[in-house]
Design a protein around this motif. Structure first.
Motif, PDB file in Angstrom:
ATOM      1  N   PRO A   1      46.972 -29.425   7.393  1.00 57.60           N
ATOM      2  CA  PRO A   1      47.392 -29.034   6.038  1.00 57.60           C
ATOM      3  C   PRO A   1      46.219 -29.043   5.063  1.00 57.60           C
ATOM      4  O   PRO A   1      45.185 -29.668   5.302  1.00 57.60           O
ATOM      5  CB  PRO A   1      48.421 -30.120   5.668  1.00 57.60           C
ATOM      6  N   ALA A   2      46.388 -28.357   3.965  1.00 57.87           N
ATOM      7  CA  ALA A   2      45.337 -28.298   2.946  1.00 57.87           C
ATOM      8  C   ALA A   2      44.970 -29.701   2.474  1.00 57.87           C
ATOM      9  O   ALA A   2      45.848 -30.561   2.294  1.00 57.87           O
ATOM     10  CB  ALA A   2      45.811 -27.453   1.764  1.00 57.87           C
ATOM     11  N   ASN A   3      43.674 -29.945   2.323  1.00 60.82           N
ATOM     12  CA  ASN A   3      43.124 -31.202   1.819  1.00 60.82           C
ATOM     13  C   ASN A   3      43.398 -32.395   2.743  1.00 60.82           C
ATOM     14  O   ASN A   3      43.344 -33.545   2.298  1.00 60.82           O
ATOM     15  CB  ASN A   3      43.652 -31.503   0.403  1.00 60.82           C
ATOM     16  N   PHE A   4      43.657 -32.093   4.019  1.00 63.25           N
ATOM     17  CA  PHE A   4      43.846 -33.149   5.015  1.00 63.25           C
ATOM     18  C   PHE A   4      42.470 -33.541   5.567  1.00 63.25           C
ATOM     19  O   PHE A   4      41.765 -32.712   6.147  1.00 63.25           O
ATOM     20  CB  PHE A   4      44.750 -32.643   6.146  1.00 63.25           C
ATOM     21  N   GLU A   5      42.093 -34.797   5.387  1.00 65.40           N
ATOM     22  CA  GLU A   5      40.785 -35.261   5.829  1.00 65.40           C
ATOM     23  C   GLU A   5      40.750 -35.345   7.356  1.00 65.40           C
ATOM     24  O   GLU A   5      41.580 -36.010   7.971  1.00 65.40           O
ATOM     25  CB  GLU A   5      40.475 -36.641   5.235  1.00 65.40           C
ATOM     26  N   HIS A   6      39.794 -34.645   7.953  1.00 61.64           N
ATOM     27  CA  HIS A   6      39.683 -34.641   9.411  1.00 61.64           C
ATOM     28  C   HIS A   6      38.295 -34.174   9.816  1.00 61.64           C
ATOM     29  O   HIS A   6      37.531 -33.654   8.985  1.00 61.64           O
ATOM     30  CB  HIS A   6      40.728 -33.710  10.031  1.00 61.64           C
ATOM     31  N   TYR A   7      37.967 -34.356  11.086  1.00 59.63           N
ATOM     32  CA  TYR A   7      36.743 -33.777  11.630  1.00 59.63           C
ATOM     33  C   TYR A   7      36.923 -33.546  13.124  1.00 59.63           C
ATOM     34  O   TYR A   7      37.745 -34.190  13.790  1.00 59.63           O
ATOM     35  CB  TYR A   7      35.513 -34.658  11.350  1.00 59.63           C
ATOM     36  N   LEU A   8      36.168 -32.581  13.618  1.00 60.78           N
ATOM     37  CA  LEU A   8      36.157 -32.235  15.035  1.00 60.78           C
ATOM     38  C   LEU A   8      34.800 -32.617  15.609  1.00 60.78           C
ATOM     39  O   LEU A   8      33.767 -32.335  14.988  1.00 60.78           O
ATOM     40  CB  LEU A   8      36.388 -30.743  15.231  1.00 60.78           C
ATOM     41  N   LYS A   9      34.804 -33.206  16.785  1.00 60.45           N
ATOM     42  CA  LYS A   9      33.554 -33.534  17.449  1.00 60.45           C
ATOM     43  C   LYS A   9      33.553 -32.952  18.860  1.00 60.45           C
ATOM     44  O   LYS A   9      34.596 -32.867  19.513  1.00 60.45           O
ATOM     45  CB  LYS A   9      33.345 -35.049  17.525  1.00 60.45           C
ATOM     46  N   CYS A  10      32.368 -32.542  19.310  1.00 61.26           N
ATOM     47  CA  CYS A  10      32.200 -31.987  20.654  1.00 61.26           C
ATOM     48  C   CYS A  10      30.951 -32.601  21.271  1.00 61.26           C
ATOM     49  O   CYS A  10      29.867 -32.549  20.671  1.00 61.26           O
ATOM     50  CB  CYS A  10      32.087 -30.468  20.576  1.00 61.26           C
ATOM     51  N   LYS A  11      31.094 -33.144  22.474  1.00 59.27           N
ATOM     52  CA  LYS A  11      29.946 -33.766  23.146  1.00 59.27           C
ATOM     53  C   LYS A  11      29.115 -32.749  23.922  1.00 59.27           C
ATOM     54  O   LYS A  11      27.911 -32.940  24.102  1.00 59.27           O
ATOM     55  CB  LYS A  11      30.433 -34.863  24.093  1.00 59.27           C
ATOM     56  N   THR A  12      29.752 -31.703  24.422  1.00 56.54           N
ATOM     57  CA  THR A  12      29.027 -30.719  25.244  1.00 56.54           C
ATOM     58  C   THR A  12      29.100 -29.342  24.586  1.00 56.54           C
ATOM     59  O   THR A  12      28.350 -29.066  23.662  1.00 56.54           O
ATOM     60  CB  THR A  12      29.596 -30.688  26.669  1.00 56.54           C
ATOM     61  N   LEU A  13      30.007 -28.477  25.067  1.00 53.96           N
ATOM     62  CA  LEU A  13      30.171 -27.134  24.520  1.00 53.96           C
ATOM     63  C   LEU A  13      31.652 -26.836  24.325  1.00 53.96           C
ATOM     64  O   LEU A  13      32.487 -27.244  25.138  1.00 53.96           O
ATOM     65  CB  LEU A  13      29.559 -26.079  25.449  1.00 53.96           C
ATOM     66  N   ALA A  14      31.962 -26.106  23.267  1.00 53.12           N
ATOM     67  CA  ALA A  14      33.339 -25.669  23.039  1.00 53.12           C
ATOM     68  C   ALA A  14      33.317 -24.433  22.145  1.00 53.12           C
ATOM     69  O   ALA A  14      32.414 -24.270  21.315  1.00 53.12           O
ATOM     70  CB  ALA A  14      34.165 -26.774  22.396  1.00 53.12           C
TER      71      ALA A  14
END
Length: 305
Positions: A159-172
């Motif tokens: 949702p809008a203004n939802f604090e989050h992050y995505l992390k990737c160790k290899t490739l995506a």
């Protein structure tokens, strides 16, 4: 000519004839092009989104050649014309914007190629985000420390203004949709995490394709994402002309897409923008099923987009 020379000439003639036949025959009969689907069973799901093939094959290195088209009410953006550059705020991530408001859309659609030890940035203020994994795996985390591992065919709605992050160790590789949320008083959308195969098949009266919706249909959500499957030879019955906008990524297969008065050959990896009221229609014409992911705005009065 001696007898031995005649036998040798005959043998050479047979070998040449056999070679010509091998060049002319395929496993299923006569053909003039290689079977591009011969090794697909050993490839991962959606592999052609990130490794597309042009058809005919000999056109892929033709200088200046592209299938991409941009018109007033639609666009076809094909992989050979993608331009990747660092995504603003992201770490070790390259992005290619496929649909943006300069076309006339009210949303953006882009590919994000996350490299080793990469991390996402937040979308703009008041913008909601939907992501779908087409290659590799990422970890989605929020400020509360709750994490979800997203594999290929997994997705998330933020949702809008939802604090989050995505992390990737290899490739995506992710396909991402973002738009400014159209608020309705007292309605609040929630975080959604899921996988395509967990979503039920829905009724499609008058149609033969298979349909899954990845988001709830309730009024809190101002768009939905559809997964649509067509077996070879199947096609849309309705020739759609409506006020909704679409953003589409072909995940598997190939076919013909009608947009306005134009007919386009399309395949996995192709992206399409459809403006309101552009005539649209699809037929699956490959040897394998077609699957595409489709953005559609919903649940809002057209007077207040």
């Amino acid at each position: 000519m001696s007898k031995s020379t005649s036998i040798l000439s005959y043998a050479i003639h047979c070998l040449l004839l056999t070679g010509l036949l091998k060049c002319t025959l395929c496993e299923e009969g006569f053909c003039s092009a290689p079977n591009l689907n011969a090794h697909t069973n050993s490839q991962p799901l959606y592999w052609k989104v990130t490794n597309p093939t042009l058809s005919p094959v000999h056109l892929q290195d033709l200088p200046g050649f592209t299938r991409s088209v941009f018109k007033r009410d639609h666009a076809l953006i094909t992989p050979e014309s993608h331009v990747f550059s660092p995504l603003p705020g992201w770490i070790n991530t390259l992005g290619a914007y496929l649909i943006t408001p300069v076309m006339g859309s009210h949303f953006v659609m882009y590919l994000a190629k996350m490299q080793e030890n990469s991390m996402s940035a937040l979308p703009p203020q008041d913008a909601e985000r939907f992501l779908f994994v087409v290659l590799g795996a990422v970890t989605l985390s929020n400020e509360s420390g709750i994490s979800h591992k997203l594999l290929v065919d997994s997705y998330a709605y933020l949702p809008a203004n939802f604090e989050h992050y995505l992390k990737c160790k290899t490739l995506a590789t992710l396909v991402i949709f973002e738009r400014r949320y159209a608020k309705v008083e007292s309605l609040i959308p929630e975080l959604i995490v899921g996988t395509t195969d967990k979503q039920p098949l829905l009724e499609t009266p008058g149609e033969i394709f298979e349909l899954r919706k990845l988001l709830p249909t309730s009024a809190a959500y101002d768009f939905n994402i559809h997964i649509m499957d067509f077996q070879p030879g199947e096609f849309l019955n309705v020739k759609e002309v409506h006020y909704n906008q679409h953003g589409l990524l072909l995940l598997e297969g190939q076919g013909i897409y009608r947009l306005g008065d134009n007919w386009y050959s399309v395949q996995a990896g192709d992206a399409i923008w459809m403006a309101p009221f552009v005539p649209q229609w699809y037929a699956a014409l490959g040897k394998t099923k077609s699957r595409y992911l489709l953005y559609k705005d919903v649940n809002r009065d057209p007077l207040f987009p």
